[in-house]
Design a protein around this motif. Structure first.
Motif, PDB file in Angstrom:
ATOM      1  N   ALA A  99      -1.389 -43.460  -4.040  1.00 55.56           N
ATOM      2  CA  ALA A  99      -1.140 -44.633  -4.871  1.00 55.56           C
ATOM      3  C   ALA A  99      -2.405 -45.453  -5.081  1.00 55.56           C
ATOM      4  N   CYS A 100      -3.391 -45.279  -4.190  1.00 56.08           N
ATOM      5  CA  CYS A 100      -4.603 -46.115  -4.273  1.00 56.08           C
ATOM      6  C   CYS A 100      -5.735 -45.441  -5.035  1.00 56.08           C
ATOM      7  N   GLN A 101      -5.445 -44.378  -5.773  1.00 55.74           N
ATOM      8  CA  GLN A 101      -6.509 -43.721  -6.538  1.00 55.74           C
ATOM      9  C   GLN A 101      -6.684 -44.363  -7.905  1.00 55.74           C
ATOM     10  N   THR A 102      -7.828 -44.114  -8.513  1.00 52.77           N
ATOM     11  CA  THR A 102      -8.191 -44.697  -9.796  1.00 52.77           C
ATOM     12  C   THR A 102      -7.205 -44.344 -10.905  1.00 52.77           C
ATOM     13  N   SER A 103      -7.154 -45.222 -11.885  1.00 50.94           N
ATOM     14  CA  SER A 103      -6.371 -44.920 -13.089  1.00 50.94           C
ATOM     15  C   SER A 103      -7.202 -44.152 -14.109  1.00 50.94           C
ATOM     16  N   GLY A 104      -8.508 -44.040 -13.866  1.00 48.78           N
ATOM     17  CA  GLY A 104      -9.380 -43.284 -14.774  1.00 48.78           C
ATOM     18  C   GLY A 104     -10.674 -44.033 -15.047  1.00 48.78           C
ATOM     19  N   TYR A 105     -11.513 -43.441 -15.877  1.00 47.69           N
ATOM     20  CA  TYR A 105     -12.773 -44.072 -16.269  1.00 47.69           C
ATOM     21  C   TYR A 105     -12.518 -45.153 -17.319  1.00 47.69           C
ATOM     22  N   TYR A 106     -13.381 -46.154 -17.343  1.00 43.37           N
ATOM     23  CA  TYR A 106     -13.268 -47.198 -18.346  1.00 43.37           C
ATOM     24  C   TYR A 106     -13.940 -46.733 -19.639  1.00 43.37           C
ATOM     25  N   ASN A 107     -13.150 -46.649 -20.719  1.00 45.13           N
ATOM     26  CA  ASN A 107     -13.648 -46.260 -22.050  1.00 45.13           C
ATOM     27  C   ASN A 107     -14.354 -44.908 -22.054  1.00 45.13           C
ATOM     28  N   ASP A 119     -13.412 -40.474 -21.488  1.00 48.27           N
ATOM     29  CA  ASP A 119     -12.384 -39.464 -21.299  1.00 48.27           C
ATOM     30  C   ASP A 119     -12.245 -39.159 -19.807  1.00 48.27           C
ATOM     31  N   SER A 120     -11.022 -39.278 -19.296  1.00 50.61           N
ATOM     32  CA  SER A 120     -10.780 -39.082 -17.865  1.00 50.61           C
ATOM     33  C   SER A 120     -10.036 -37.787 -17.560  1.00 50.61           C
ATOM     34  N   SER A 121      -9.826 -36.959 -18.569  1.00 49.76           N
ATOM     35  CA  SER A 121      -9.000 -35.767 -18.374  1.00 49.76           C
ATOM     36  C   SER A 121      -9.576 -34.818 -17.336  1.00 49.76           C
ATOM     37  N   GLU A 122     -10.912 -34.753 -17.232  1.00 47.76           N
ATOM     38  CA  GLU A 122     -11.529 -33.838 -16.283  1.00 47.76           C
ATOM     39  C   GLU A 122     -11.409 -34.306 -14.834  1.00 47.76           C
ATOM     40  N   MET A 123     -10.957 -35.550 -14.634  1.00 41.53           N
ATOM     41  CA  MET A 123     -10.806 -36.073 -13.273  1.00 41.53           C
ATOM     42  C   MET A 123      -9.603 -35.450 -12.558  1.00 41.53           C
ATOM     43  N   PHE A 124      -8.647 -34.930 -13.334  1.00 46.16           N
ATOM     44  CA  PHE A 124      -7.376 -34.499 -12.761  1.00 46.16           C
ATOM     45  C   PHE A 124      -7.080 -33.049 -13.122  1.00 46.16           C
ATOM     46  N   ASP A 125      -6.359 -32.357 -12.242  1.00 40.61           N
ATOM     47  CA  ASP A 125      -5.962 -30.989 -12.583  1.00 40.61           C
ATOM     48  C   ASP A 125      -4.662 -31.013 -13.383  1.00 40.61           C
ATOM     49  N   SER A 126      -4.119 -29.834 -13.673  1.00 39.33           N
ATOM     50  CA  SER A 126      -2.960 -29.741 -14.560  1.00 39.33           C
ATOM     51  C   SER A 126      -1.707 -30.376 -13.977  1.00 39.33           C
ATOM     52  N   GLU A 127      -1.695 -30.610 -12.663  1.00 38.87           N
ATOM     53  CA  GLU A 127      -0.551 -31.265 -12.025  1.00 38.87           C
ATOM     54  C   GLU A 127      -0.804 -32.739 -11.742  1.00 38.87           C
ATOM     55  N   GLY A 128      -1.950 -33.238 -12.186  1.00 39.62           N
ATOM     56  CA  GLY A 128      -2.251 -34.645 -11.997  1.00 39.62           C
ATOM     57  C   GLY A 128      -2.929 -34.991 -10.685  1.00 39.62           C
ATOM     58  N   TRP A 129      -3.393 -33.982  -9.939  1.00 43.21           N
ATOM     59  CA  TRP A 129      -4.110 -34.233  -8.692  1.00 43.21           C
ATOM     60  C   TRP A 129      -5.542 -34.632  -9.012  1.00 43.21           C
ATOM     61  N   LEU A 130      -6.065 -35.615  -8.283  1.00 40.31           N
ATOM     62  CA  LEU A 130      -7.447 -36.053  -8.450  1.00 40.31           C
ATOM     63  C   LEU A 130      -8.392 -34.997  -7.904  1.00 40.31           C
ATOM     64  N   LYS A 131      -9.321 -34.551  -8.730  1.00 42.89           N
ATOM     65  CA  LYS A 131     -10.321 -33.563  -8.310  1.00 42.89           C
ATOM     66  C   LYS A 131     -11.521 -34.315  -7.730  1.00 42.89           C
ATOM     67  N   THR A 132     -11.722 -34.184  -6.440  1.00 39.87           N
ATOM     68  CA  THR A 132     -12.779 -34.957  -5.789  1.00 39.87           C
ATOM     69  C   THR A 132     -14.165 -34.405  -6.063  1.00 39.87           C
ATOM     70  N   GLY A 133     -14.266 -33.107  -6.384  1.00 39.10           N
ATOM     71  CA  GLY A 133     -15.576 -32.490  -6.566  1.00 39.10           C
ATOM     72  C   GLY A 133     -16.260 -32.130  -5.269  1.00 39.10           C
ATOM     73  N   ASP A 134     -15.583 -32.335  -4.145  1.00 39.50           N
ATOM     74  CA  ASP A 134     -16.163 -32.030  -2.838  1.00 39.50           C
ATOM     75  C   ASP A 134     -15.593 -30.736  -2.267  1.00 39.50           C
TER      76      ASP A 134
END
Length: 536
Positions: free
Chosen positions: A388-396, A398-413
């Motif tokens: 619940a405490c994760q970001t809503s996305g980038y400001y202005n 495209d944030s689509s690459e932040m999440f996978d197809s199920e809406g999980w946040l991709k940390t890149g780690d």
């Protein structure tokens, strides 16, 4: 893949016993927490000893909020702070939340061009600035599309002094903080560290901030030591821990590398150190009058730390609970850490290079980069999570690459975990490179270099090669008085300790200084640009 993660046996889900966020928003929560904690000390200037109670803090925040409104700041407007952390920064930040303005801070240690790039994304109407950074902010402001109000912490001839914001107002007795219409409103924009690309504004809503575990259910009155700029996410997360618990924050403008021991004139129940901070204690001799037991708990983050370094630090602070922790700006709290309990402390001792355990309110999965298979223990892959405490996305952006197809946040780690659910970071996807058919994670080579007694900091990059894709290549800073070691010595040291594909075929270059981001991380983006231009 639509619902594959729902009940997968390798998805780690923690109990979510957290209370629902207060629907009235962060400003309302902070206001009433300060009322509740009247009489307690809210913050201390660690450099001067100046103290401020919650009563005093609340009054300053109310007066500043009213003055901001009188100067035209409205809900949804952006304000920015450009300053090392200070008592005044806390006031300006809280006041913005009281009236529904959005904070998006910049960094006094960055260039005009770098700060201009940040502020053009948010167009703040007001900028609070320390005296030392006024000239920097003036140069940035004159190139913005509009003319922001500049407010100076200290004396000023050409701008508004912050002291004017603290004048008594006739409206202050009737003042109440704004209650949000929706918890999904953006409250804070924190710029990413810029280690691998240009910084972007990461949005946190009232919901993501108020959904955090504020301090592992510890209710005693803690003193938290803060060493950060307002540009860093630590400023915001520590502010939340302080205000919601009625803790005391001890604010230092910086940690003195020459004499870091001076901070221990205070009892410090909890603090967070980056690489430069904790290494300064192992490099300087402890003065005879200093009591190391004043430091109770130390969390380390921002860069990898090896077992030898933790052992050295533990020898300096034998009574302290020292452990690694892991977080990202995209999540408004720690993602992994070791809570201060007997069982957790035991695991931290057994696995000193682990970044910690899963926390309440999270779901975690480790995913194979090629197949998207959800992996089990001791298998390396990308960490993805939901909370619940994760970001809503980038400001202005495209944030689509932040999440996978199920809406999980991709940390890149890149991570793995063991049978006891202790997690280990092995690298960043964007930092990795290929040598022939092998994926090389720089962290694995860097950890070997950092174990050398002469090495103070090391970064490994892929040096482009016409037939082999990339050759591992290292830049190294040596410790003071350790300048006798040669580059070829370090190459031989690493090559004798790693697998063939990880050998330093690109060599080692010893430099005086490796460029860092304002958060103390190696600026790989800048290094790669320098490599392209053959400036290294």
């Amino acid at each position: 893949m639509a619902n594959e993660s729902q009940n997968h046996p390798n998805v780690i889900s923690t109990d979510n016993t957290l209370a629902l966020p207060d629907r009235r928003g962060i400003g309302y929560v902070y206001y009433h927490s300060m009322l509740k904690n009247r009489g307690k000390i809210a913050q201390i200037n660690g450099n001067t000893g100046e103290e401020e109670s919650y009563d005093q803090l609340l009054m300053k925040c109310i007066r500043t909020a009213i003055t901001m409104q009188l100067k035209g700041i409205r809900p949804g407007d952006f304000i920015s702070i450009c300053s090392p952390d200070a008592l005044e920064c806390f006031v300006a930040y809280i006041a913005s939340l009281f009236i529904g303005a959005i904070s998006a801070s910049i960094c006094e240690d960055m260039s005009v061009e770098e700060n201009l790039y940040l502020l053009e994304q948010v167009n703040p109407k007001m900028i609070f600035v320390c005296k030392e950074a006024v000239e920097l902010v003036e140069k940035v402001a004159e190139r913005l599309a509009h003319d922001p109000i500049i407010v100076v912490f200290g004396a000023t001839k050409n701008h508004t002094p912050f002291e004017d914001f603290l004048a008594k107002r006739c409206q202050e007795d009737q003042f109440r903080p704004r209650e949000v219409a929706n918890l999904d409103e953006t409250a804070i924009v924190i710029f990413s560290s810029g280690t691998t690309g240009r910084p972007k504004g990461i949005c946190h809503t009232h919901y993501s901030v108020l959904s955090t575990v504020t301090f592992f259910d510890r209710k005693e009155n803690l003193q938290l030591a803060i060493f950060s700029t307002t540009y860093w996410s630590v400023f915001y997360t520590f502010a939340h821990k302080t205000l919601t618990n009625g803790f005391t924050r001890i604010v230092f403008s910086d940690l003195e590398v020459i004499n870091p021991w001076s901070i221990l004139k205070y009892r410090i129940d909890f603090t967070f150190f980056g690489w430069n901070d904790y290494m300064s204690f192992t490099r300087t001799e402890k003065p005879p009058f200093v009591d190391p037991s004043n430091l109770r708990e130390l969390a380390i983050g921002g860069n990898s730390i090896n077992m030898d370094q933790i052992a050295k630090l533990q020898s300096v602070f034998p009574d302290a609970f020292i452990h690694s922790t892991y977080g990202q700006t995209e999540v408004f709290q720690e993602i992994f850490t070791f809570p201060n309990s007997a069982a957790s402390r035991s695991l931290a001792v057994r696995y000193p290079n682990s970044v910690g355990l899963p926390l309440a309110g999270f779901r975690y999965k480790v995913v194979d980069l090629d197949t998207e298979e959800i992996l089990g223990p001791n298998r390396k892959g990308e960490l993805r999570l939901r909370s619940a405490c994760q970001t809503s996305g980038y400001y202005n952006h495209d944030s689509s690459e932040m999440f996978d197809s199920e809406g999980w946040l991709k940390t890149g780690d890149l991570v793995y975990y063991n049978e006891e659910r202790c997690f280990f970071i092995t690298g960043r996807i964007k930092e990795s490179f290929k040598y022939l058919y092998h994926h090389i994670s720089p962290v694995e080579i860097e950890s070997v270099l950092m174990a050398h007694p002469s090495v103070g900091r090391a970064v490994v990059l892929g040096l482009p090669h016409e037939t082999d894709d990339n050759h591992p290549f290292a830049l190294v800073e040596l410790l003071e008085n350790k300048g006798n070691v040669k580059a070829n010595d370090l190459v031989r040291y690493v090559d004798s300790r790693v697998e063939d594909q990880k050998r330093l075929r690109g060599g080692v270059k010893i430099v005086k200084r490796i460029p860092l981001t304002p958060t103390g991380k190696v600026n790989r983006f800048k290094l790669r640009e320098m490599l392209k231009k053959q400036e290294i």
